[in-house]
Write an enzyme that holds these catalytic residues in place. Structure first.
Site, PDB file in Angstrom:
ATOM      1  N   ASP A  19     -26.196  56.341 -15.422  1.00  0.00           N
ATOM      2  CA  ASP A  19     -26.578  55.879 -14.083  1.00  0.00           C
ATOM      3  C   ASP A  19     -26.714  57.073 -13.136  1.00  0.00           C
ATOM      4  OD1 ASP A  19     -26.559  53.398 -12.076  1.00  0.00           O
ATOM      5  OD2 ASP A  19     -25.389  55.013 -11.154  1.00  0.00           O
ATOM      6  N   TYR A  61     -28.349  61.071  -5.344  1.00  0.00           N
ATOM      7  CA  TYR A  61     -27.246  61.872  -5.869  1.00  0.00           C
ATOM      8  C   TYR A  61     -27.618  63.354  -5.974  1.00  0.00           C
ATOM      9  CZ  TYR A  61     -25.386  57.296  -7.334  1.00  0.00           C
ATOM     10  OH  TYR A  61     -24.953  55.994  -7.371  1.00  0.00           O
ATOM     11  N   LYS A  74     -32.240  55.142  -8.873  1.00  0.00           N
ATOM     12  CA  LYS A  74     -32.317  54.269  -7.690  1.00  0.00           C
ATOM     13  C   LYS A  74     -33.217  54.915  -6.653  1.00  0.00           C
ATOM     14  CE  LYS A  74     -27.502  53.267  -8.683  1.00  0.00           C
ATOM     15  NZ  LYS A  74     -26.916  54.583  -9.022  1.00  0.00           N
ATOM     16  N   HIS A  86     -31.755  51.077  -3.862  1.00  0.00           N
ATOM     17  CA  HIS A  86     -30.362  51.550  -3.755  1.00  0.00           C
ATOM     18  C   HIS A  86     -29.547  50.707  -2.774  1.00  0.00           C
ATOM     19  CE1 HIS A  86     -27.830  55.459  -4.267  1.00  0.00           C
ATOM     20  NE2 HIS A  86     -27.042  54.422  -4.132  1.00  0.00           N
TER      21      HIS A  86
HETATM   22  N1  LIG Z   1     -25.159  51.691  -6.236  1.00  0.00           N
HETATM   23  C1  LIG Z   1     -24.371  52.309  -5.389  1.00  0.00           C
HETATM   24  O1  LIG Z   1     -24.527  52.214  -4.151  1.00  0.00           O
HETATM   25  C2  LIG Z   1     -23.261  53.149  -5.916  1.00  0.00           C
HETATM   26  C3  LIG Z   1     -22.230  53.584  -5.052  1.00  0.00           C
HETATM   27  C4  LIG Z   1     -21.207  54.360  -5.589  1.00  0.00           C
HETATM   28  C5  LIG Z   1     -21.214  54.691  -6.939  1.00  0.00           C
HETATM   29  N2  LIG Z   1     -22.243  54.275  -7.747  1.00  0.00           N
HETATM   30  C6  LIG Z   1     -22.270  54.630  -9.197  1.00  0.00           C
HETATM   31  O2  LIG Z   1     -21.073  54.155  -9.788  1.00  0.00           O
HETATM   32  C7  LIG Z   1     -20.449  55.215 -10.494  1.00  0.00           C
HETATM   33  C8  LIG Z   1     -18.956  55.008 -10.577  1.00  0.00           C
HETATM   34  O3  LIG Z   1     -18.395  54.884  -9.285  1.00  0.00           O
HETATM   35  P1  LIG Z   1     -17.405  55.997  -8.673  1.00  0.00           P
HETATM   36  O4  LIG Z   1     -17.695  57.324  -9.282  1.00  0.00           O
HETATM   37  O5  LIG Z   1     -17.479  55.849  -7.200  1.00  0.00           O
HETATM   38  O6  LIG Z   1     -15.960  55.468  -9.083  1.00  0.00           O
HETATM   39  P2  LIG Z   1     -15.142  55.157 -10.424  1.00  0.00           P
HETATM   40  O7  LIG Z   1     -15.983  55.322 -11.620  1.00  0.00           O
HETATM   41  O8  LIG Z   1     -14.454  53.882 -10.179  1.00  0.00           O
HETATM   42  O9  LIG Z   1     -14.011  56.270 -10.375  1.00  0.00           O
HETATM   43  C9  LIG Z   1     -14.302  57.614 -10.615  1.00  0.00           C
HETATM   44  C10 LIG Z   1     -13.005  58.391 -10.427  1.00  0.00           C
HETATM   45  O10 LIG Z   1     -12.028  57.971 -11.379  1.00  0.00           O
HETATM   46  C11 LIG Z   1     -11.628  59.080 -12.197  1.00  0.00           C
HETATM   47  N3  LIG Z   1     -11.488  58.529 -13.553  1.00  0.00           N
HETATM   48  C12 LIG Z   1     -12.475  58.184 -14.412  1.00  0.00           C
HETATM   49  N4  LIG Z   1     -11.962  57.656 -15.537  1.00  0.00           N
HETATM   50  C13 LIG Z   1     -10.621  57.642 -15.373  1.00  0.00           C
HETATM   51  C14 LIG Z   1      -9.548  57.209 -16.202  1.00  0.00           C
HETATM   52  N5  LIG Z   1      -9.752  56.677 -17.390  1.00  0.00           N
HETATM   53  N6  LIG Z   1      -8.285  57.371 -15.732  1.00  0.00           N
HETATM   54  C15 LIG Z   1      -8.059  57.917 -14.518  1.00  0.00           C
HETATM   55  N7  LIG Z   1      -9.030  58.324 -13.700  1.00  0.00           N
HETATM   56  C16 LIG Z   1     -10.312  58.196 -14.118  1.00  0.00           C
HETATM   57  C17 LIG Z   1     -12.713  60.107 -12.056  1.00  0.00           C
HETATM   58  O11 LIG Z   1     -12.225  61.420 -12.187  1.00  0.00           O
HETATM   59  P3  LIG Z   1     -12.626  62.409 -13.428  1.00  0.00           P
HETATM   60  O12 LIG Z   1     -14.103  62.654 -13.341  1.00  0.00           O
HETATM   61  O13 LIG Z   1     -11.802  63.634 -13.167  1.00  0.00           O
HETATM   62  O14 LIG Z   1     -12.225  61.680 -14.692  1.00  0.00           O
HETATM   63  C18 LIG Z   1     -13.194  59.882 -10.626  1.00  0.00           C
HETATM   64  O15 LIG Z   1     -12.359  60.541  -9.693  1.00  0.00           O
HETATM   65  C19 LIG Z   1     -20.883  56.455  -9.702  1.00  0.00           C
HETATM   66  O16 LIG Z   1     -20.644  57.643 -10.412  1.00  0.00           O
HETATM   67  C20 LIG Z   1     -22.333  56.136  -9.466  1.00  0.00           C
HETATM   68  O17 LIG Z   1     -23.103  56.409 -10.638  1.00  0.00           O
HETATM   69  C21 LIG Z   1     -23.240  53.489  -7.255  1.00  0.00           C
END
Ligand SMILES: NC(=O)c1ccc[n+]([C@@H]2O[C@H](COP(=O)([O-])OP(=O)(O)OC[C@H]3O[C@@H](n4cnc5c(N)ncnc54)[C@H](OP(=O)(O)O)[C@@H]3O)[C@@H](O)[C@H]2O)c1
Length: 282
Positions: free
Chosen positions: A49, A54, A79, A112
């Site tokens: 994704d 980004y 997006k 998006h």
């Molecule tokens: N459509 C939208 O508007 C929108 C908005 C926000 C995000 N997104 C997408 O959604 C994706 C995921 O969301 P997000 O990055 O905000 O949050 P997330 O995936 O819920 O959390 C990411 C965080 O958790 C840590 N992490 C990952 N796996 C872990 C595990 N097994 N144990 C402990 N910590 C862990 C990561 O650190 P490390 O990297 O150090 O493991 C990072 O700090 C984004 O990367 C993006 O592609 C979309």
């Protein structure tokens, strides 16, 4: 490091399918994104994704193209940035994304954010259909759409998005969004599925989640991602750490019990929790 089994495919209403778990890439910069994407594909991820916003599509594209897995076995989402909504501007928006990714097509193109005050998401989605018909994206969908936005989109265009990607985790459950999506054959995908950044640290330390994790001999992250999977959602956890990436994909060989799910349901903060997409977006 051993790879995990591939995530199962979930059917989309347009006849295609989406791997039920993907790698999120925000806020990785190009170089980190390239490494993370190549590592993830090596570990068994087949769904990546990204987004124009980004600023990492070049790195994501290098990771995808360099991973040694045939393009047709991979599912790449990008997006459209808000500045490209309306007046067929999505054509240039997707062409620019494809140029940065170094790909001929994406598997899924999402609006998006709805940006409802601009009133351009329905016309943008009509342009998405043209891009799908031209083969530049296989599937078309939206992100951060509330039921009211979707109602306007469907009524105004006669088209239904294949996917709605929204913020979801055991505390932000948006039952109304998920029910609307399900009624209309829209697959719901979860962003920030672990709680996002600092939120992930808090959620994954919750005693209820750590308790279930130790009983099942899995990690807290696996408990939360299994909650998404058992709900039929498509989570896209971000990690740049290979061991956490591997754990995050390895959530298809254990079950949360009905009692576990009942306990997790107590974490829900109720309607109104999370980002309000009428007010946020770019
Ligand atoms: N459509 C939208 O508007 C929108 C908005 C926000 C995000 N997104 C997408 O959604 C994706 C995921 O969301 P997000 O990055 O905000 O949050 P997330 O995936 O819920 O959390 C990411 C965080 O958790 C840590 N992490 C990952 N796996 C872990 C595990 N097994 N144990 C402990 N910590 C862990 C990561 O650190 P490390 O990297 O150090 O493991 C990072 O700090 C984004 O990367 C993006 O592609 C979309």
């Amino acid at each position: 490091m051993a790879s995990a089994p591939l995530a199962p495919l979930i059917p989309l209403d347009d006849g295609r399918s989406i791997p039920q778990l993907g790698l999120g890439t925000w806020p990785l910069k190009d170089r980190e994104a390239e490494e993370a994407v190549a590592t993830a594909i090596g570990l068994g991820y087949r769904h990546i994704d990204t987004a124009a916003k980004y600023g990492n599509e070049r790195g994501v594209g290098r990771g995808v193209r360099g991973a040694g897995v045939p393009r047709e076995e991979l599912f790449v989402t990008t997006k459209l940035d808000g500045g490209y909504q309306g007046d067929d501007r999505a054509i240039a928006g997707l062409e620019d994304s494809l140029e940065r990714l170094g790909l001929d097509y994406v598997d899924l193109l999402l609006i998006h954010w709805p940006l409802p005050k601009r009133g351009k998401f329905a016309s943008t989605f009509r342009t998405f259909k043209k891009l799908q018909d031209a083969g530049l994206t296989r599937s078309i969908g939206v992100s951060n759409f509330k039921p009211a936005h979707l109602r306007t989109l469907i009524d105004g265009t006669g088209l239904t998005p294949a996917v709605n990607q929204i913020q979801l985790d055991p505390t932000i459950t948006r039952e109304d969004h998920r029910a609307f999506d399900a009624e209309h054959g829209i697959v719901t995908s979860s962003w920030s599925p672990l709680g996002g950044g600092a939120g992930a640290t808090d959620l994954l330390a919750h005693p209820l989640i750590t308790g279930i994790a130790s009983r099942l001999d899995v990690t807290p992250g696996q408990v939360v991602l299994r909650w998404h999977v058992q709900a039929g959602l498509v989570p896209i956890p971000k990690s740049k750490n290979p061991e956490r990436m591997r754990q995050n994909l390895d959530v298809f060989s254990f079950d949360l019990s009905a009692a576990d799910l009942e306990q997790l349901a107590t974490l829900a903060l109720g309607p109104g929790a999370g980002v309000d997409s009428d007010r946020t977006g770019h």
